[in-house]
Motif scaffolding. Structure first.
Motif, PDB file in Angstrom:
ATOM      1  N   PHE A 243     -16.298  14.820   7.309  1.00 50.25           N
ATOM      2  CA  PHE A 243     -16.177  15.529   8.577  1.00 50.25           C
ATOM      3  C   PHE A 243     -15.740  16.954   8.278  1.00 50.25           C
ATOM      4  O   PHE A 243     -14.915  17.198   7.403  1.00 50.25           O
ATOM      5  CB  PHE A 243     -15.154  14.848   9.486  1.00 50.25           C
ATOM      6  N   GLY A 244     -16.306  17.878   8.997  1.00 49.22           N
ATOM      7  CA  GLY A 244     -15.948  19.272   8.796  1.00 49.22           C
ATOM      8  C   GLY A 244     -17.063  20.188   9.242  1.00 49.22           C
ATOM      9  O   GLY A 244     -18.174  19.745   9.572  1.00 49.22           O
ATOM     10  N   PRO A 245     -16.790  21.484   9.252  1.00 43.76           N
ATOM     11  CA  PRO A 245     -17.796  22.439   9.744  1.00 43.76           C
ATOM     12  C   PRO A 245     -19.069  22.462   8.913  1.00 43.76           C
ATOM     13  O   PRO A 245     -20.152  22.692   9.452  1.00 43.76           O
ATOM     14  CB  PRO A 245     -17.061  23.788   9.682  1.00 43.76           C
TER      15      PRO A 245
ATOM     16  N   ALA B 238     -18.896  17.796  15.927  1.00 40.00           N
ATOM     17  CA  ALA B 238     -18.151  19.013  16.226  1.00 40.00           C
ATOM     18  C   ALA B 238     -16.992  18.723  17.175  1.00 40.00           C
ATOM     19  O   ALA B 238     -15.889  19.251  17.008  1.00 40.00           O
ATOM     20  CB  ALA B 238     -19.079  20.068  16.826  1.00 40.00           C
ATOM     21  N   GLU B 239     -17.231  17.871  18.161  1.00 39.00           N
ATOM     22  CA  GLU B 239     -16.157  17.506  19.094  1.00 39.00           C
ATOM     23  C   GLU B 239     -15.072  16.713  18.378  1.00 39.00           C
ATOM     24  O   GLU B 239     -13.873  16.905  18.625  1.00 39.00           O
ATOM     25  CB  GLU B 239     -16.735  16.686  20.248  1.00 39.00           C
ATOM     26  N   GLY B 240     -15.473  15.829  17.464  1.00 44.53           N
ATOM     27  CA  GLY B 240     -14.497  15.085  16.685  1.00 44.53           C
ATOM     28  C   GLY B 240     -13.651  16.003  15.815  1.00 44.53           C
ATOM     29  O   GLY B 240     -12.432  15.814  15.705  1.00 44.53           O
TER      30      GLY B 240
ATOM     31  N   GLN C 253      -9.602  16.492  16.104  1.00 38.72           N
ATOM     32  CA  GLN C 253      -8.763  16.296  14.931  1.00 38.72           C
ATOM     33  C   GLN C 253      -7.918  17.526  14.649  1.00 38.72           C
ATOM     34  O   GLN C 253      -6.742  17.421  14.288  1.00 38.72           O
ATOM     35  CB  GLN C 253      -9.638  15.963  13.720  1.00 38.72           C
ATOM     36  N   ALA C 254      -8.514  18.711  14.816  1.00 40.97           N
ATOM     37  CA  ALA C 254      -7.763  19.945  14.600  1.00 40.97           C
ATOM     38  C   ALA C 254      -6.631  20.079  15.614  1.00 40.97           C
ATOM     39  O   ALA C 254      -5.522  20.501  15.271  1.00 40.97           O
ATOM     40  CB  ALA C 254      -8.703  21.152  14.683  1.00 40.97           C
TER      41      ALA C 254
END
Length: 199
Positions: free
Chosen positions: A115-117, A186-188, A192-193
């Motif tokens: 997960f990540g950009p 992206a929503e996840g 998380q952030a």
């Protein structure tokens, strides 16, 4: 007497996950390169009665031309072969863009970043790549049928064929699914952030 508890191995770092990531990475490049080589080689074979050097049959004529009953021209000058190669490059560029996005996703997976950009951008790029393949497939249909029919008629006329088959519909659906998946990822990442910032 105490016993040390074994640290559970994340599925992301498991050998089976890494094998799948490597397999997807290799398969995407192999399929893309084989498809590209075959697409380009067909324009060296079209116009020869027994194929190119006797090993490539006339079945290399694009499917779009066969579906409308076009027969390949008996001969083809070099400049028209290059026009055919240029037509092949239109959908090939979209395909290679999608493969590059898959490459970035797999490299991120192998680095442990599921997960990540980078992954979000990768899936978004795959989605847009598949949608581009859908659009360029239509352009390719128009171009290849117009070229082959014009050459087969002795450059006296031709026809343009355009249709949407199972390939185009599959590419369209997969592209939309990848864009939806990118939005969900992206929503996840955003949630998380926010959770990390709150803690």
């Amino acid at each position: 007497m105490t016993r040390a508890l074994a640290t559970p191995v994340s599925p992301v770092h498991s050998p089976s996950f890494r094998r799948l990531a490597w397999g997807l990475l290799a398969a995407s490049w192999v399929c893309a390169l084989v498809s590209l080589v075959f697409s380009l080689a067909r324009w060296a074979a079209i116009g020869h009665e027994t194929g190119w050097g006797g090993w490539m049959p006339l079945t290399v004529v694009p499917t779009q031309a066969l579906l409308v009953g076009l027969t390949p021209p008996q001969s083809m000058e070099t400049q028209w072969r290059w026009v055919g190669v240029a037509l092949e490059c239109i959908p090939a560029l979209a395909m290679l863009y999608a493969v590059l996005c898959v490459h970035r996703i797999c490299r991120a997976f192998l680095a442990g970043a599921v997960f990540g950009p980078v992954v979000v951008r990768g899936f978004r790029g795959v989605g847009w790549g598949f949608l581009a393949m859908f659009a360029t497939s239509l352009v390719y249909q128009v171009g290849v049928t117009a070229l082959l029919s014009w050459l087969a008629s002795g450059q006296q006329g031709g026809l343009i064929a355009l249709g949407v088959g199972s390939f185009e519909m599959s590419v369209l659906v997969v592209g939309l699914m990848m864009l939806l998946l990118a939005h969900v990822l992206a929503e996840g990442c955003r949630l998380q952030a926010e959770a990390d910032a709150f803690v």
